[in-house]
Scaffold this motif. Structure first.
Motif, PDB file in Angstrom:
ATOM      1  N   PHE A   1       0.796  -1.230   0.000  1.00  0.00           N
ATOM      2  CA  PHE A   1       0.000   0.000   0.000  1.00  0.00           C
ATOM      3  C   PHE A   1       0.827   1.278   0.000  1.00  0.00           C
ATOM      4  O   PHE A   1       0.247   2.377  -0.009  1.00  0.00           O
ATOM      5  CB  PHE A   1      -0.956   0.001   1.201  1.00  0.00           C
ATOM      6  CG  PHE A   1      -2.186  -0.843   1.003  1.00  0.00           C
ATOM      7  CD1 PHE A   1      -3.325  -0.313   0.427  1.00  0.00           C
ATOM      8  CD2 PHE A   1      -2.180  -2.181   1.369  1.00  0.00           C
ATOM      9  CE1 PHE A   1      -4.451  -1.093   0.238  1.00  0.00           C
ATOM     10  CE2 PHE A   1      -3.305  -2.978   1.183  1.00  0.00           C
ATOM     11  CZ  PHE A   1      -4.447  -2.432   0.609  1.00  0.00           C
TER      12      PHE A   1
ATOM     13  N   THR B   1       0.145   3.514  -3.163  1.00  0.00           N
ATOM     14  CA  THR B   1      -1.207   4.089  -3.108  1.00  0.00           C
ATOM     15  C   THR B   1      -1.303   5.180  -2.062  1.00  0.00           C
ATOM     16  O   THR B   1      -1.855   6.264  -2.317  1.00  0.00           O
ATOM     17  CB  THR B   1      -2.236   2.985  -2.808  1.00  0.00           C
ATOM     18  OG1 THR B   1      -2.204   2.013  -3.857  1.00  0.00           O
ATOM     19  CG2 THR B   1      -3.636   3.566  -2.699  1.00  0.00           C
TER      20      THR B   1
ATOM     21  N   LEU C   1      -8.546   9.667  -8.626  1.00  0.00           N
ATOM     22  CA  LEU C   1      -7.718   8.520  -8.267  1.00  0.00           C
ATOM     23  C   LEU C   1      -8.144   7.322  -9.102  1.00  0.00           C
ATOM     24  O   LEU C   1      -9.303   6.913  -9.063  1.00  0.00           O
ATOM     25  CB  LEU C   1      -7.872   8.202  -6.777  1.00  0.00           C
ATOM     26  CG  LEU C   1      -7.044   7.027  -6.249  1.00  0.00           C
ATOM     27  CD1 LEU C   1      -5.549   7.320  -6.324  1.00  0.00           C
ATOM     28  CD2 LEU C   1      -7.435   6.694  -4.802  1.00  0.00           C
TER      29      LEU C   1
ATOM     30  N   VAL D   1      -4.593   1.283  -8.653  1.00  0.00           N
ATOM     31  CA  VAL D   1      -4.376   0.795  -7.283  1.00  0.00           C
ATOM     32  C   VAL D   1      -4.353  -0.727  -7.263  1.00  0.00           C
ATOM     33  O   VAL D   1      -3.469  -1.355  -6.666  1.00  0.00           O
ATOM     34  CB  VAL D   1      -5.468   1.332  -6.335  1.00  0.00           C
ATOM     35  CG1 VAL D   1      -5.346   0.684  -4.955  1.00  0.00           C
ATOM     36  CG2 VAL D   1      -5.380   2.847  -6.220  1.00  0.00           C
TER      37      VAL D   1
ATOM     38  N   SER E   1      -1.170  -2.005  -8.864  1.00  0.00           N
ATOM     39  CA  SER E   1       0.011  -1.835  -8.011  1.00  0.00           C
ATOM     40  C   SER E   1       0.054  -2.914  -6.929  1.00  0.00           C
ATOM     41  O   SER E   1       1.122  -3.467  -6.637  1.00  0.00           O
ATOM     42  CB  SER E   1       0.021  -0.443  -7.371  1.00  0.00           C
ATOM     43  OG  SER E   1      -0.979  -0.318  -6.374  1.00  0.00           O
TER      44      SER E   1
ATOM     45  N   LEU F   1      -1.160   7.263 -11.050  1.00  0.00           N
ATOM     46  CA  LEU F   1      -0.855   6.971  -9.647  1.00  0.00           C
ATOM     47  C   LEU F   1       0.617   7.234  -9.371  1.00  0.00           C
ATOM     48  O   LEU F   1       0.993   7.749  -8.314  1.00  0.00           O
ATOM     49  CB  LEU F   1      -1.194   5.505  -9.343  1.00  0.00           C
ATOM     50  CG  LEU F   1      -1.295   5.107  -7.876  1.00  0.00           C
ATOM     51  CD1 LEU F   1      -2.462   5.815  -7.204  1.00  0.00           C
ATOM     52  CD2 LEU F   1      -1.454   3.595  -7.744  1.00  0.00           C
TER      53      LEU F   1
ATOM     54  N   SER G   1       4.324  10.865  -3.606  1.00  0.00           N
ATOM     55  CA  SER G   1       4.545   9.761  -4.533  1.00  0.00           C
ATOM     56  C   SER G   1       6.011   9.350  -4.547  1.00  0.00           C
ATOM     57  O   SER G   1       6.342   8.158  -4.526  1.00  0.00           O
ATOM     58  CB  SER G   1       4.093  10.171  -5.941  1.00  0.00           C
ATOM     59  OG  SER G   1       4.327   9.143  -6.874  1.00  0.00           O
TER      60      SER G   1
END
Length: 509
Positions: free
Chosen positions: A70, A73, A206, A211, A214, A262, A399
């Motif tokens: 995570f 994200t 988003l 997500v 990833s 992202l 990020s």
């Protein structure tokens, strides 16, 4: 994209920002403590909850899986909804999950609590690092602040086993989780007073599919590497890692197509950004694999108890803290590339010292060598992280911070898996033919598999046979440590050259 484009040398942080840094150091300290204390608590919770071997593995590993999965994200989410807001949400969730874990009455509850701790923990590191990048706009001060942040993390890793041992001497196993609660309460109270809020002005939507991609890329890769570390090379971990790689390719392709990705993959066009991430990944891999062997050497070859072994490793944590803190003043004089290369060269000396350790007289060499390795890696953790977040626009700091942390998590798993597999192969090859002939078939198989198996076999034997088994196992493990250390020395020496050649022209900060 240069550092000067992302920092204003005339804007200097004041007392409020430095007080905010002290507050941001607290969740970092807790994260480090939570990673290390559970290893000491595992026998106690095992006796109390009675988990199966599979459940115990999930209790130990699910935390790291969730953090690694995570991070990307959460780093981007902080850029979008506000880094202070995400930090506070994560701090609250971490406190609640810590209480649930402390009072868990069955293995499944503890596994779920550890999973929530990992997801909450994934909000803390990128949020704190991104806030530091925003609060300290002066490049010189930012480098110093990140060095202090790294030093706090390493301090937590060092004191974790000792503090955990003290708690387990006086309280039940759940007490190690409650350490986080007062820290997170303090964070929730003081964050609105000391920490400013930062978010992107126009973050866009988003992309939930990104997500999912990833997670599908990172989680199988981490799982495959951990499986490889535990069971060696095989079809299952290879297929799982291959699946993760395929999803990683799909993730990158989708990011290139999105207006609001992202992860902005164009960041990798910056040589300093890419080189810093590569150095963090591979240096962490070498150090993580070596640390695994060093801790096993102290306990199974030198015969130290876990607590005494932890005391022997305290200088390593101190050395890492010192290496992190001296990096900024040295960088202002010599430049980041030269300081990184110099630090990594010191680490190479540490690897070579450990390579010289034998089964009978290597305690001082291992303790000194691992301390030099982490001292030399101190500038890497501080300056590498600073180079990553300092090479991007302020609105992308979360990020970038998440990518730095993900590189660290992947590096540790990669090092433990690959170097662990190499070391195990060397052990098995070396011990073959060295065991006494009168040893039974089952005992010979157990002793020839791992040093832990040799110690277990010897405990059931007596006299000269037990002594021969112990001697053979310890000699084989010492040889595996030598090979792993030499590989680490080679990798880090190459990284030192990369740091010097690629980063030597970076302006001093």
């Amino acid at each position: 994209m240069s550092t000067e484009a992302t920092t204003d040398p005339g804007v200097r942080a004041g007392r409020k920002e430095w007080a905010g840094l002290a507050l941001l150091a607290l969740p970092t300290l807790v994260l480090a403590l939570d990673m290390s204390v559970l290893y000491l608590a595992s026998p106690h919770l095992g006796a109390d909850l009675g988990p199966t071997s599979s459940e115990l593995l999930w209790i130990m590993d699910i935390y790291g899986f969730m953090i690694a999965g995570f991070l990307v994200t959460m780093g981007t989410l902080g850029d979008r909804i506000g880094r202070r807001r995400l930090l506070m949400v994560g701090g609250f969730a971490f406190a609640v999950a810590s209480i649930v874990a402390a009072y868990a009455s069955d293995p499944m509850t503890l596994i779920l609590a550890r999973a929530l701790l990992g997801i909450a923990g994934a909000t803390l590191a990128p949020s704190t690092l991104a806030l530091i990048s925003n609060m300290f706009k002066n490049a010189h001060q930012r480098t110093t602040a990140i060095s202090i942040w790294i030093a706090c993390f390493m301090s937590g890793m060092g004191i974790g086993p000792i503090l955990g041992g003290v708690l387990l001497e006086s309280f039940w196993w759940g007490s190690v989780f409650l350490l986080a609660v007062p820290v997170m309460v303090l964070l929730l109270i003081l964050a609105p007073l000391l920490l400013p809020e930062y978010r992107q002005d126009d973050p866009g939507r988003l992309d939930l599919f990104s997500v999912v991609l990833s997670l599908a890329a990172i989680l199988p890769t981490i799982y495959g590497l951990k499986t490889m570390a535990e069971h060696g090379f095989g079809a299952e971990p290879a297929l799982v890692i291959a699946a993760g790689t395929i999803f990683a390719v799909l993730f990158v392709r989708r990011q290139r197509q999105l207006d609001d990705p992202l992860v902005d993959v164009t960041l990798f066009r910056d040589r300093a950004f890419t080189a810093a991430l590569l150095i963090i990944l591979l240096c962490t891999a070498a150090g993580g694999g070596l640390y695994l062997f060093a801790t096993q050497y102290l306990q199974m070859v030198s015969g130290l108890t876990p607590i005494v072994a932890g005391v022997w490793l305290v200088p390593t944590a101190i050395a890492s803290v010192i290496g992190s803190l001296i990096a900024p003043p040295l960088t202002r004089r010599f430049g980041s590339g030269r300081v990184l290369a110099g630090g990594l060269s010191v680490a190479v000396v540490g690897y070579l010292l450990m390579a010289a350790a034998g089964a009978d007289s290597g305690l001082a060499l291992v303790a000194t060598g691992i301390a030099l390795v982490f001292f030399g890696a101190g500038p890497m953790t501080a300056l590498g992280t600073d180079l990553v977040v300092g090479s991007v626009p302020p609105e992308k700091a979360g990020s970038a911070a998440s990518l730095s942390e993900t590189s660290t998590e992947l590096g540790i798993s990669l090092g433990v898996a690959l170097l662990g597999s190499v070391g195990t192969a060397v052990y098995r090859t070396s011990i073959h033919g060295s065991l006494p002939g009168e040893l039974g078939e089952d005992a010979a198989a157990q002793s020839g598999d791992t040093l832990a198996g040799a110690l277990a076999s010897a405990s059931d034997l007596s006299g000269d046979v037990a002594a021969e088994v112990l001697a053979a196992g310890r000699e084989a493990f010492a040889l595996s440590l030598t090979v792993v250390s030499l590989i680490g020395a080679l990798v880090v020496a190459i990284l030192a050259a990369v740091a010097f050649l690629v980063l030597r022209d970076r302006p001093n900060v």
